[in-house]
Design a protein around this motif. Structure first.
Motif, PDB file in Angstrom:
ATOM      1  N   GLY A  96       0.810  -1.220   0.000  1.00 45.49           N
ATOM      2  CA  GLY A  96       0.000   0.000   0.000  1.00 45.49           C
ATOM      3  C   GLY A  96       0.833   1.256   0.000  1.00 45.49           C
ATOM      4  N   ILE A  97       1.886   1.284   0.830  1.00 42.00           N
ATOM      5  CA  ILE A  97       2.798   2.427   0.881  1.00 42.00           C
ATOM      6  C   ILE A  97       4.222   1.915   1.066  1.00 42.00           C
ATOM      7  N   VAL A  98       5.197   2.746   0.705  1.00 42.90           N
ATOM      8  CA  VAL A  98       6.604   2.517   1.040  1.00 42.90           C
ATOM      9  C   VAL A  98       7.200   3.857   1.454  1.00 42.90           C
ATOM     10  N   ARG A  99       8.281   3.783   2.215  1.00 39.62           N
ATOM     11  CA  ARG A  99       9.011   4.991   2.589  1.00 39.62           C
ATOM     12  C   ARG A  99      10.321   5.043   1.812  1.00 39.62           C
TER      13      ARG A  99
ATOM     14  N   SER B 255       0.623   8.409  -5.405  1.00 39.88           N
ATOM     15  CA  SER B 255       0.946   9.754  -4.917  1.00 39.88           C
ATOM     16  C   SER B 255       2.281   9.708  -4.191  1.00 39.88           C
ATOM     17  N   ILE B 256       2.843  10.891  -3.996  1.00 40.28           N
ATOM     18  CA  ILE B 256       4.111  11.018  -3.285  1.00 40.28           C
ATOM     19  C   ILE B 256       3.985  12.177  -2.302  1.00 40.28           C
ATOM     20  N   ASN B 257       4.425  11.950  -1.061  1.00 35.46           N
ATOM     21  CA  ASN B 257       4.308  12.938   0.015  1.00 35.46           C
ATOM     22  C   ASN B 257       5.693  13.168   0.604  1.00 35.46           C
TER      23      ASN B 257
ATOM     24  N   VAL C 102       6.972   9.448   1.420  1.00 34.95           N
ATOM     25  CA  VAL C 102       6.059   8.308   1.496  1.00 34.95           C
ATOM     26  C   VAL C 102       5.331   8.228   0.164  1.00 34.95           C
ATOM     27  N   ILE C 103       5.352   7.048  -0.456  1.00 29.29           N
ATOM     28  CA  ILE C 103       4.712   6.850  -1.757  1.00 29.29           C
ATOM     29  C   ILE C 103       3.533   5.905  -1.570  1.00 29.29           C
ATOM     30  N   THR C 104       2.357   6.311  -2.016  1.00 35.01           N
ATOM     31  CA  THR C 104       1.180   5.442  -2.014  1.00 35.01           C
ATOM     32  C   THR C 104       0.981   4.903  -3.429  1.00 35.01           C
ATOM     33  N   PHE C 105       0.399   3.717  -3.524  1.00 36.02           N
ATOM     34  CA  PHE C 105       0.295   3.033  -4.807  1.00 36.02           C
ATOM     35  C   PHE C 105      -1.166   2.904  -5.238  1.00 36.02           C
TER      36      PHE C 105
END
Length: 703
Positions: free
Chosen positions: A257-260, A445-447, A517-520
């Motif tokens: 779901g997410i990675v850092r 998205s990318i945060n 943090v990247i969400t997919f």
């Protein structure tokens, strides 16, 4: 013969499609609201059920003028679900054809023409008893039963008086609209139960929520046992190409779901916000009511320095009660920022979920979310000044540029879209939250966290998105019963322990200053802030996103939610750009192995369009015209710099490749080919299909 769901327009899960016994409307059991556990043999849709209920109510009122109200006994529990109406009617019909023994005894001895309390009933009962003494009484009884059951227009004065009494009683019965609104008088037990259908359904949903809470109490997961999201530390060479690097993380990211991502230490974008001049509006969040789906009220307007001082004053007593170390009062700003950057959040995390799940203590915060960086300003440099780059290519990690890089399909969009290609800035404070949601059009998205206290994230993988929605609905059934599209409003929170207890895997990540943090695609995520911080986020895209985007358009079509941009147009533009790039490199121009995903999506697009056009032709629509475009000469429409297409008035989706309308006077509506039956009642010969002119080379690229 396979059926197609008339709501989601899918022919999958044939064993879960229920067909209306009256109008033959076909719908998946999970597309209904509320859902059905399994298809019913004699199910009625809402419209047919209401029509049947109205007809039965009319018959009941007529029968009450002829027979006592207790002829139709009360059957408790039969109205537990609106779709059980057919079963109820069968049961009542059986009761009427085989009345109870005490009523059979009455029919053997008396013939009741109306209410026993009405005028003339006593004399008729006496007359019946006298008739039993004669040998021909049974014959007379049958004849009189037939005459009286018909209630013909001729009769004695007593009968006319009786009918007038019945009509007066019928006039006191409220209308069907009043019955459905809950103002039903105690005329019939069946109608009384029908009027309380909504409350009965809500009671059933409450019982369901209680059962789900028992499951959570039996399987309890501690926050410390939630697995951590993967962390990646790219080398300067890997960091040089953002889209390529993120695309390489997709197989792992869609499972979590997410990675850092921690950038190389030699990279620093700087912070380009003047805290004394940067002004934004906030929204009030009632943290203790995040499970009640209450919207966020408008908050105050602050400069960044004013908001920082307010946030730190608010968090100091809370952190002191939790034993979290903070900088002493009067400390230098650098010492305060250093303490925020290294803040430990375990106790904060427990207190946060205690507030959310128990509703105590009552906490109200202000969150500066969705601040438009194009209007107010960005934390990244828009001119590229003041950035420390580990290599020239690393400037692509500037969120003002990453969405519109050459390798990103979103670079084809003609204008900046707020939150999608134009970053949003988020100014947070302790306990300020972002609730469970997916990104628009299921985009990744990318945060980036510019400065301040850590941000805590929770995420579920894309393959469990449907399961997460199911758990949310089962634990908050009343909220979703009243507001089916609640997940789209970003106002509902559910603790990760409950999701894990119901079989939905959830991971956790702590984002600290200077990390991404990247969400997919289609990955649900939520989180909260552990103190004052400033973050920035934007969407991006790559080839592996297109199947998710097509799936999202189908979902939006079901919910009648407009898509952010025409998905078909973006796919065609991306394919055309790759085609030109191959030709410029001296290659054949065909899509190679790296573009296999684009080729598959292009083939799926044309196959679906061809299937829908055949269906339209089979329906008798033979008029076909080309769409008017702004292109000059023979320039193909997919080469337009800006998508020009109309939206279906039924599902609000973009009709880029084709749409249908009719020649009726004043007709301005168009429909997509999924909703051709919802346009107009005119003949098929009066309808016309508008199609877009495409280059033959574009169609051949799918092979």
């Amino acid at each position: 013969m396979s059926q197609q769901c008339d709501l989601c327009l899918s022919d999958e899960d044939q064993d879960k499609i229920v067909s209306c016994h009256s109008c033959h409307l076909a719908i998946h059991v999970y597309c209904l609201c509320p859902t059905l556990p399994a298809p019913l043999p004699r199910w009625l849709c809402q419209e047919c059920a209401e029509r049947k209920a109205k007809a039965n109510a009319k018959k009941n009122l007529q029968r009450q003028q002829q027979t006592p109200t207790h002829v139709v006994p009360d059957v408790p529990g039969m109205f537990s679900h609106p779709n059980h109406l057919p079963t109820l009617r069968v049961s009542i019909a059986a009761v009427r054809s085989n009345p109870p023994m005490h009523q059979q005894g009455i029919q053997k001895n008396t013939t009741i023409l109306g209410n026993p309390q009405s005028t003339g009933s006593k004399s008729r009962i006496t007359e019946k008893k006298r008739a039993l003494k004669n040998k021909s009484a049974p014959v007379k009884k049958v004849k009189r039963c037939k005459k009286t059951s018909a209630l013909s227009g001729t009769g004695s004065g007593k009968r006319r008086k009786m009918r007038s009494t019945g009509s007066k009683a019928a006039s006191q019965v409220p209308s069907l609209a009043q019955q459905s609104s809950g103002f039903l008088s105690a005329v019939s037990p069946l109608l009384l139960e029908a009027s309380s259908l909504s409350s009965a359904a809500e009671e059933k949903l409450l019982r369901q929520a209680l059962e789900n809470s028992k499951v959570c109490s039996q399987v309890r997961v501690d926050l410390e046992d939630i697995p951590e999201a993967p962390v990646f530390r790219p080398t300067p060479e890997e960091f040089a190409d953002p889209i390529r690097y993120i695309r390489g993380l997709h197989p792992i990211g869609e499972k979590w779901g997410i990675v850092r991502v921690e950038p190389p230490k030699s990279w620093s974008p700087g912070f380009h916000i003047d805290s004394k001049k940067y002004r934004f509006n906030t929204r009030k969040q009632h943290v203790h009511k995040l499970q009640e789906a209450q919207g966020f009220d408008e908050g105050k307007s602050y400069t960044l320095s004013e908001y920082r001082d307010m946030a730190r004053a608010f968090e100091f007593p809370h952190l002191a009660s939790l034993g979290v170390k903070t900088a002493p009062p009067g400390a230098h700003e650098k010492d305060i920022e250093a303490a925020e950057k290294l803040r430990q959040i375990r106790n904060i995390e427990r207190r946060y979920w205690q507030i959310v799940t128990t509703g105590t203590p009552q906490v109200e915060v202000e969150y500066g979310n969705d601040v438009d960086s194009g209007e107010v300003g960005s934390g990244f440099s828009k001119e590229g000044k003041g950035e420390q780059l580990c290599n020239p290519g690393s400037q692509g990690w500037n969120l003002n540029k990453i969405a519109i890089l050459e390798d990103s399909p979103l670079c084809q969009l003609p204008k900046g879209i707020q939150g999608v290609t134009v970053p949003w800035v988020y100014c947070g404070m302790l306990f300020s939250s972002f609730c469970w949601h997916t990104e628009d059009n299921y985009l990744p998205s990318i945060n980036y966290l510019h400065k301040g206290a850590p941000k805590v994230w929770y995420a579920a993988p894309s393959q469990h998105a449907k399961g997460l929605e199911g758990v949310m609905k089962s634990n908050m059934p009343l909220l979703f019963h009243r507001e089916p599209d609640l997940m789209q409003k970003l106002v509902t929170m559910l603790d990760p322990s409950t999701l894990i207890a119901h079989g939905v895997p959830v991971c956790r990540g702590v984002q600290r200053e200077g990390t991404f943090v990247i969400t997919f695609p289609r990955g649900y995520h939520c989180g909260f802030n552990s103190g004052f911080n400033v973050a920035e986020a934007v969407n991006l895209a790559y080839d592996e996103w297109f199947p998710y985007g097509r799936q999202c358009v189908k979902r939006y079509r079901e919910r009648r939610r407009a898509s952010v941009f025409p998905h078909d147009w973006l796919l065609l533009r991306t394919v055309e750009q790759r085609h030109r790039k191959r030709l410029a490199e001296g290659k054949s121009g065909a899509l190679d192995a790296e573009d296999a995903m684009l080729r598959r999506e292009l083939r799926a697009l044309f196959e679906e369009e061809g299937r829908l056009r055949k269906k339209l032709k089979k329906a008798g629509v033979y008029n076909v015209e080309l769409m008017p475009t702004a292109s000059k000469g023979n320039r193909s429409s997919q080469q337009e710099a800006e998508p020009k297409c109309r939206q279906c008035h039924m599902c609000n989706q973009h009709c880029y490749l084709s749409h249908m309308t009719c020649f009726c006077p004043g007709q301005q509506k168009v429909v997509c080919l999924h909703h051709i039956r919802y346009l107009c009642a005119c003949k098929p010969s009066n309808k016309v299909l508008f199609v877009r002119n495409l280059d033959r080379s574009m169609i051949e690229l799918q092979n």
